[in-house]
Design a protein around this motif. Structure first.
Motif, PDB file in Angstrom:
ATOM      1  N   GLN A 150      12.419 -31.088   4.971  1.00  7.45           N
ATOM      2  CA  GLN A 150      10.853 -30.242   3.828  1.00  7.45           C
ATOM      3  C   GLN A 150      10.765 -30.820   2.698  1.00  7.45           C
ATOM      4  O   GLN A 150      10.233 -29.737   1.576  1.00  7.45           O
ATOM      5  N   GLY A 151      11.701 -31.767   2.267  1.00  3.36           N
ATOM      6  CA  GLY A 151      11.519 -31.614   0.499  1.00  3.36           C
ATOM      7  C   GLY A 151      12.066 -30.861  -0.569  1.00  3.36           C
ATOM      8  O   GLY A 151      11.683 -30.988  -1.675  1.00  3.36           O
ATOM      9  N   GLY A 152      13.563 -30.270   0.098  1.00  2.00           N
ATOM     10  CA  GLY A 152      13.898 -29.421  -0.802  1.00  2.00           C
ATOM     11  C   GLY A 152      13.549 -27.821  -1.552  1.00  2.00           C
ATOM     12  O   GLY A 152      14.064 -27.602  -1.853  1.00  2.00           O
ATOM     13  N   ASP A 153      12.552 -27.313  -0.693  1.00  2.00           N
ATOM     14  CA  ASP A 153      11.452 -26.377  -1.730  1.00  2.00           C
ATOM     15  C   ASP A 153      11.514 -25.702   0.288  1.00  2.00           C
ATOM     16  O   ASP A 153      11.019 -26.334   0.849  1.00  2.00           O
ATOM     17  N   PRO A 154      12.715 -24.464  -0.119  1.00  2.00           N
ATOM     18  CA  PRO A 154      12.286 -23.158   1.231  1.00  2.00           C
ATOM     19  C   PRO A 154      10.733 -22.778   1.572  1.00  2.00           C
ATOM     20  O   PRO A 154      10.515 -22.157   2.431  1.00  2.00           O
ATOM     21  N   ARG A 155      10.177 -22.818   0.225  1.00  3.24           N
ATOM     22  CA  ARG A 155       8.783 -22.555   0.707  1.00  3.24           C
ATOM     23  C   ARG A 155       7.466 -23.328   1.343  1.00  3.24           C
ATOM     24  O   ARG A 155       6.464 -23.167   1.608  1.00  3.24           O
ATOM     25  N   HIS A 156       8.270 -24.339   1.955  1.00  2.00           N
ATOM     26  CA  HIS A 156       7.489 -25.621   2.793  1.00  2.00           C
ATOM     27  C   HIS A 156       8.204 -24.945   3.892  1.00  2.00           C
ATOM     28  O   HIS A 156       8.902 -25.748   5.102  1.00  2.00           O
ATOM     29  N   GLY A 157       7.239 -24.594   4.652  1.00  5.84           N
ATOM     30  CA  GLY A 157       7.875 -24.023   5.485  1.00  5.84           C
ATOM     31  C   GLY A 157       7.852 -25.107   6.838  1.00  5.84           C
ATOM     32  O   GLY A 157       7.372 -25.538   6.906  1.00  5.84           O
ATOM     33  N   THR A 158       8.388 -25.128   8.402  1.00  3.17           N
ATOM     34  CA  THR A 158       7.994 -26.118   9.420  1.00  3.17           C
ATOM     35  C   THR A 158       6.524 -26.099  10.598  1.00  3.17           C
ATOM     36  O   THR A 158       6.416 -26.354  11.232  1.00  3.17           O
ATOM     37  N   TRP A 159       5.996 -24.144  10.113  1.00 11.27           N
ATOM     38  CA  TRP A 159       4.392 -24.235  10.808  1.00 11.27           C
ATOM     39  C   TRP A 159       3.777 -24.238  10.579  1.00 11.27           C
ATOM     40  O   TRP A 159       3.887 -22.887   8.827  1.00 11.27           O
ATOM     41  N   VAL A 160       2.674 -24.509   9.886  1.00  8.62           N
ATOM     42  CA  VAL A 160       1.080 -24.497   9.142  1.00  8.62           C
ATOM     43  C   VAL A 160       0.452 -23.113   9.335  1.00  8.62           C
ATOM     44  O   VAL A 160       1.055 -22.206   7.867  1.00  8.62           O
ATOM     45  N   VAL A 161       1.513 -21.916  10.402  1.00  6.26           N
ATOM     46  CA  VAL A 161       0.185 -20.924  10.594  1.00  6.26           C
ATOM     47  C   VAL A 161       1.060 -19.683   9.974  1.00  6.26           C
ATOM     48  O   VAL A 161       1.622 -19.026  10.057  1.00  6.26           O
ATOM     49  N   GLN A 162       2.322 -19.789  10.064  1.00  2.96           N
ATOM     50  CA  GLN A 162       3.536 -19.606   9.657  1.00  2.96           C
ATOM     51  C   GLN A 162       4.567 -19.913   8.941  1.00  2.96           C
ATOM     52  O   GLN A 162       5.351 -20.231   8.923  1.00  2.96           O
ATOM     53  N   ARG A 163       3.969 -19.880   7.443  1.00 14.18           N
ATOM     54  CA  ARG A 163       4.364 -21.060   6.283  1.00 14.18           C
ATOM     55  C   ARG A 163       6.021 -20.727   6.217  1.00 14.18           C
ATOM     56  O   ARG A 163       6.813 -20.995   5.001  1.00 14.18           O
ATOM     57  N   ASP A 164       6.521 -19.320   5.795  1.00 12.99           N
ATOM     58  CA  ASP A 164       7.406 -18.440   5.670  1.00 12.99           C
ATOM     59  C   ASP A 164       7.849 -18.019   6.762  1.00 12.99           C
ATOM     60  O   ASP A 164       9.137 -17.415   6.264  1.00 12.99           O
ATOM     61  N   ASP A 165       8.612 -19.247   7.795  1.00 17.48           N
ATOM     62  CA  ASP A 165       9.811 -19.031   8.811  1.00 17.48           C
ATOM     63  C   ASP A 165      10.827 -19.375   8.047  1.00 17.48           C
ATOM     64  O   ASP A 165      11.952 -18.918   8.739  1.00 17.48           O
ATOM     65  N   VAL A 166      11.364 -20.303   6.942  1.00 18.30           N
ATOM     66  CA  VAL A 166      11.891 -20.479   6.898  1.00 18.30           C
ATOM     67  C   VAL A 166      12.603 -19.535   5.911  1.00 18.30           C
ATOM     68  O   VAL A 166      13.537 -19.262   5.704  1.00 18.30           O
ATOM     69  N   VAL A 167      12.052 -18.952   4.589  1.00 22.61           N
ATOM     70  CA  VAL A 167      12.071 -17.948   4.187  1.00 22.61           C
ATOM     71  C   VAL A 167      12.947 -16.948   5.093  1.00 22.61           C
ATOM     72  O   VAL A 167      13.758 -16.114   4.589  1.00 22.61           O
ATOM     73  N   VAL A 168      11.664 -16.327   5.562  1.00 27.13           N
ATOM     74  CA  VAL A 168      12.021 -15.720   7.264  1.00 27.13           C
ATOM     75  C   VAL A 168      13.824 -15.304   7.971  1.00 27.13           C
ATOM     76  O   VAL A 168      14.093 -14.642   7.261  1.00 27.13           O
ATOM     77  N   ALA A 169      14.289 -16.561   7.892  1.00 30.08           N
ATOM     78  CA  ALA A 169      14.910 -16.841   8.536  1.00 30.08           C
ATOM     79  C   ALA A 169      16.506 -16.890   7.791  1.00 30.08           C
ATOM     80  O   ALA A 169      17.796 -16.536   7.817  1.00 30.08           O
ATOM     81  N   PHE A 170      15.991 -17.346   6.276  1.00 28.95           N
ATOM     82  CA  PHE A 170      17.621 -17.005   5.103  1.00 28.95           C
ATOM     83  C   PHE A 170      17.562 -15.431   4.757  1.00 28.95           C
ATOM     84  O   PHE A 170      18.731 -15.005   4.946  1.00 28.95           O
ATOM     85  N   ILE A 171      16.196 -15.223   5.068  1.00 30.36           N
ATOM     86  CA  ILE A 171      16.449 -13.386   4.886  1.00 30.36           C
ATOM     87  C   ILE A 171      17.169 -12.980   5.216  1.00 30.36           C
ATOM     88  O   ILE A 171      18.023 -11.938   5.392  1.00 30.36           O
ATOM     89  N   ALA A 172      16.647 -12.751   7.329  1.00 35.80           N
ATOM     90  CA  ALA A 172      18.215 -12.591   8.324  1.00 35.80           C
ATOM     91  C   ALA A 172      19.156 -13.209   8.185  1.00 35.80           C
ATOM     92  O   ALA A 172      19.928 -12.184   8.189  1.00 35.80           O
ATOM     93  N   LEU A 173      19.601 -14.182   7.638  1.00 34.04           N
ATOM     94  CA  LEU A 173      20.457 -14.609   7.534  1.00 34.04           C
ATOM     95  C   LEU A 173      22.072 -13.678   6.338  1.00 34.04           C
ATOM     96  O   LEU A 173      22.704 -13.206   6.659  1.00 34.04           O
ATOM     97  N   TYR A 174      20.765 -13.569   5.448  1.00 32.55           N
ATOM     98  CA  TYR A 174      21.769 -13.107   4.363  1.00 32.55           C
ATOM     99  C   TYR A 174      21.906 -11.187   4.258  1.00 32.55           C
ATOM    100  O   TYR A 174      22.898 -10.524   4.204  1.00 32.55           O
TER     101      TYR A 174
END
Length: 199
Positions: A150-174
């Motif tokens: 996604q271009g190296g920035d976790p703020r670029h989500g994989t779904w336009v409606v829930q743009r925070d999906d990547v960071v939410v996954a990292f929060i759950a992981l950590y």
């Protein structure tokens, strides 16, 4: 009561994905698609069901969609999305060995995915699955692959409606990995995303 209610939208207004979520919240357990061409946009309901935690209903809808879309030409992206969410919802129900096999098949097919967004989401969901299994380092690697796609920035989500999906996954992981400083770093990124989102 005891009368089962089934939900069958036609997506004429484009609101079927949200209506699926509301129907599930009301207790509907059988969700249909109107016709094969309309099944493709219905895959947009799957991330909503995921975020709301409706794994059983999401799996049923994803399987129905995949069965409809898998053999139709011109619907490869939607079929791949349905396949991704089958694996995701199976993992969410703690059927982890079954999910392992589904994700292996999915990641092999992801090389043929039509877009980097699809490939990124496949790695992201697999990373979340690995975190659920307690395989945190592998999970982090998969999620970082998603970020790179996604271009190296976790703020670029994989779904336009829930743009925070990547960071939410990292929060759950950590949080699961007991790395509160890293979780907090991603919470701050999520706040940035939500603050910048159009209202």
């Amino acid at each position: 009561g005891n009368i089962p209610v089934e939900f069958h939208p036609h997506c004429n207004s484009g609101q079927a994905p949200l209506c699926y979520l509301e129907g599930v919240k009301l207790g509907m357990r059988v969700l249909h698609t109107a016709t094969p061409p309309l099944a493709s946009p219905t895959t947009d309901a799957l991330p909503y069901l995921d975020r709301a935690g409706f794994a059983e209903q999401g799996e049923a809808l994803a399987r129905e969609l995949y069965d409809v879309l898998a053999n139709l030409s011109g619907h490869g992206t939607a079929a791949f999305n349905a396949q991704m969410y089958i694996a995701r919802f199976v993992s969410m129900q703690n059927r982890l060995d079954e999910a392992d096999a589904l994700f292996r098949t999915l990641l092999e097919a992801s090389e043929q995915a039509e877009t980097d967004v699809q490939r990124a989401r496949a790695h992201l969901l697999y990373g979340s699955h690995l975190a659920r299994r307690g395989r945190f380092e592998e999970a982090e690697r998969e999620m970082l692959i998603a970020v790179d796609l996604q271009g190296g920035d976790p703020r670029h989500g994989t779904w336009v409606v829930q743009r925070d999906d990547v960071v939410v996954a990292f929060i759950a992981l950590y949080e699961a990995w007991d790395k509160p400083d890293k979780a907090e770093e991603y919470r701050r990124l999520r706040d940035e995303i939500l603050t910048a989102a159009p209202q």
